[in-house]
Design a protein around this motif. Sequence first.
Motif, short mmCIF file in Angstrom:
data_model
loop_
_atom_site.label_atom_id
_atom_site.label_comp_id
_atom_site.label_asym_id
_atom_site.label_seq_id
_atom_site.Cartn_x
_atom_site.Cartn_y
_atom_site.Cartn_z
N VAL A 1 0.86 -1.19 0.00
CA VAL A 1 0.00 0.00 0.00
C VAL A 1 0.90 1.24 0.00
CG1 VAL A 1 -1.75 1.28 1.29
CG2 VAL A 1 -1.84 -1.22 1.19
N VAL A 2 0.64 2.15 -0.92
CA VAL A 2 1.52 3.31 -1.11
C VAL A 2 1.62 4.17 0.15
CG1 VAL A 2 1.61 5.56 -2.28
CG2 VAL A 2 1.38 3.46 -3.61
N GLY A 3 0.52 4.27 0.90
CA GLY A 3 0.54 5.08 2.12
C GLY A 3 1.50 4.58 3.17
N ASP A 4 1.93 3.30 3.06
CA ASP A 4 2.86 2.72 4.02
C ASP A 4 4.32 2.84 3.59
OD1 ASP A 4 0.68 1.94 5.56
OD2 ASP A 4 0.55 -0.03 4.60
N LEU A 5 4.56 3.40 2.41
CA LEU A 5 5.92 3.46 1.86
C LEU A 5 6.65 4.72 2.29
CD1 LEU A 5 5.24 2.30 -1.82
CD2 LEU A 5 5.91 0.91 0.14
N SER A 6 7.98 4.67 2.22
CA SER A 6 8.79 5.86 2.47
C SER A 6 8.64 6.83 1.30
CB SER A 6 10.27 5.47 2.61
OG SER A 6 10.77 5.02 1.35
N VAL A 7 9.11 8.06 1.50
CA VAL A 7 9.02 9.06 0.44
C VAL A 7 9.81 8.60 -0.79
CG1 VAL A 7 9.56 11.44 -0.20
CG2 VAL A 7 8.72 10.93 2.10
N GLY A 8 10.98 8.02 -0.57
CA GLY A 8 11.79 7.56 -1.68
C GLY A 8 11.10 6.47 -2.48
N ALA A 9 10.44 5.53 -1.79
CA ALA A 9 9.72 4.46 -2.48
C ALA A 9 8.53 5.02 -3.26
CB ALA A 9 9.25 3.41 -1.48
N ARG A 10 7.84 5.99 -2.69
CA ARG A 10 6.72 6.61 -3.40
C ARG A 10 7.19 7.29 -4.67
NH1 ARG A 10 3.43 9.59 1.54
NH2 ARG A 10 3.55 7.84 3.01
N GLN A 11 8.33 7.90 -4.59
CA GLN A 11 8.87 8.56 -5.78
C GLN A 11 9.17 7.55 -6.87
OE1 GLN A 11 12.89 10.50 -5.73
NE2 GLN A 11 11.65 12.35 -5.90
N ARG A 12 9.68 6.39 -6.50
CA ARG A 12 9.93 5.34 -7.49
C ARG A 12 8.62 4.86 -8.12
NH1 ARG A 12 13.81 4.06 -3.49
NH2 ARG A 12 12.56 2.40 -2.53
N VAL A 13 7.55 4.85 -7.33
CA VAL A 13 6.24 4.50 -7.88
C VAL A 13 5.82 5.53 -8.93
CG1 VAL A 13 3.79 4.16 -7.35
CG2 VAL A 13 5.53 3.32 -5.76
N GLU A 14 6.06 6.79 -8.63
CA GLU A 14 5.70 7.86 -9.57
C GLU A 14 6.50 7.73 -10.87
OE1 GLU A 14 3.15 10.31 -10.51
OE2 GLU A 14 3.38 10.84 -8.40
#
Length: 539
Positions: free
Chosen positions: A144-157
């Motif tokens: 779940v994206v809400g549980d990820l670090s900022v860096g991991a969210r950026q990789r998702v983007e």
Amino acid sequence: MSISLTPALTLQGVSKLYANGTLANDNVSMEIAAGEIHAVIGENGAGKSTLMKLLYGLEQPSSGRILLHGRTCVLRDPRQAIAAGIGLVPQHLQLVPSLTVAQNVVLGCEPTRGLGQLLHGRAAVQAVSTAAQRFGFQLDPHAVVGDLSVGARQRVEILKTLYRGARIVMLDEPSAVLSEQEASALFASLRRMAEQGLTVLLITHKIREIRSACDRFTVLRGGRVAGGGNAQDFSDAAIGAMIVGRALSAASSATPARRPSGQNAGALVGAHGLAAKRADGRVVLNGVSFEIAAGEILGVAGVEGNGQDVLAHVLCGLRTPSQGHADIDGAVFTSRGVRRARAGGVAAIPEDRLHDGVAPAMSIIDNAMALQYHQAPLSRRGWLNLAAMQGFARGIMARCQVAAVAPEALIGTLSGGNMQKIVLGREIASAPRFLIASQPTRGVDIGAAQALHEQLRALRDTGAAILLISADLDELLALSDRIMVMSQGEIVAHFPARQVDPGVLGGYMTGALRAAGAAALLASPFTALHAPAHHEEQA
């Protein structure tokens, strides 16, 4: 580096003139090759954002041509840009926290099957897993994206952009909120993308990133190309001079801070067991204690979302702690609201200057005098002194080198750097004994950052205590006397600034390192100035 001789992207004499007469881009010409990481750097207002909007179809050039792989391309909207293979990763990520990684990546272009064209979840997961593996992204498609670090969210983007077929990927200030380790991982992934023939266009304020992660760079100044070349052919000073149009002073580099002796430096500000909880009962600040001497800057490092913002809100009176208190010379100022905190000598630079630091629809004068409008000479017997107000605003503008036509101008029309200078100048003008500075130079160009750093040093030298919260480790190391690291709402490490480097700080920020005996060290922060460096252990 494997760069194609044929440019993937070419700009020929591109200009953008707005209806109000603002010439944002002026005859910009540049070539970016396939397989290249190319940085575009410049001060706030230099035209970087406008250029990105033109390349993503959000704006149309007034003159000039944009060529993709040698052919003229007209991009009337983002849909056409995406169809042409251009993707944009914004600084403020646009993800749905409640959805999984796979769901976010395919959102809007989901794989379907069957007569009802239902979402084929297994195909989405497989597609995302394959793309992540190809580009070296460590991501679980089911997370779940809400549980990820900022860096991991950026990789998702970034994966969202690649999933839509982007061959040219533009990133706006991608490392602004990342730890040292996360930034290194990001740039390693960008290099892997470039090696596979993708083109990366990086908008950044950080000279160090240009030389460590980019192949070539272009400098914009005043909307025009002011220089550029191979990243390894120029020193930091040479690139900085291109950006601001003059040689930078020594203060722009990591100038050692004036440090208290430790023998005679008693605590001016003390925080004792500060704790706070969210509405759902989750602890976001847990037993935070520290001391700051007069004339000292204490830096706070940490990956965003680990309690730094809550700590700032508690200290400036916006939030009541569930436990603990903070004091100045023994006088408690927490749990009593903003007015009482300010009356006790507390000032604050908020993290979000646009929403929390200024009133954009009001003038520079109104914003500059917001803290002292009730005091002479700005007012007398309930009447405002307009001449004194104008003089007060002009004084702040002069001291902080604010570029604006007149103090009557709306502050919302200023660049981010000039807006931040007004916020800092206003807080300093209140002669605070304790300043909480949250991300004071985020999104600010190198020239404005230098001016803001000089103002913080000058305030420190008057004997004020400063708590500096920043995601920029170079900034923390340049300004701080001591640095403490926050993780999951707690202080997990504490160092004299001269005895630590970004790699070690990043290790504690991400949990890769932990301090041996840190609790004993943190119990008496001033001992850190004389204690031997404590050991780091692998977690």
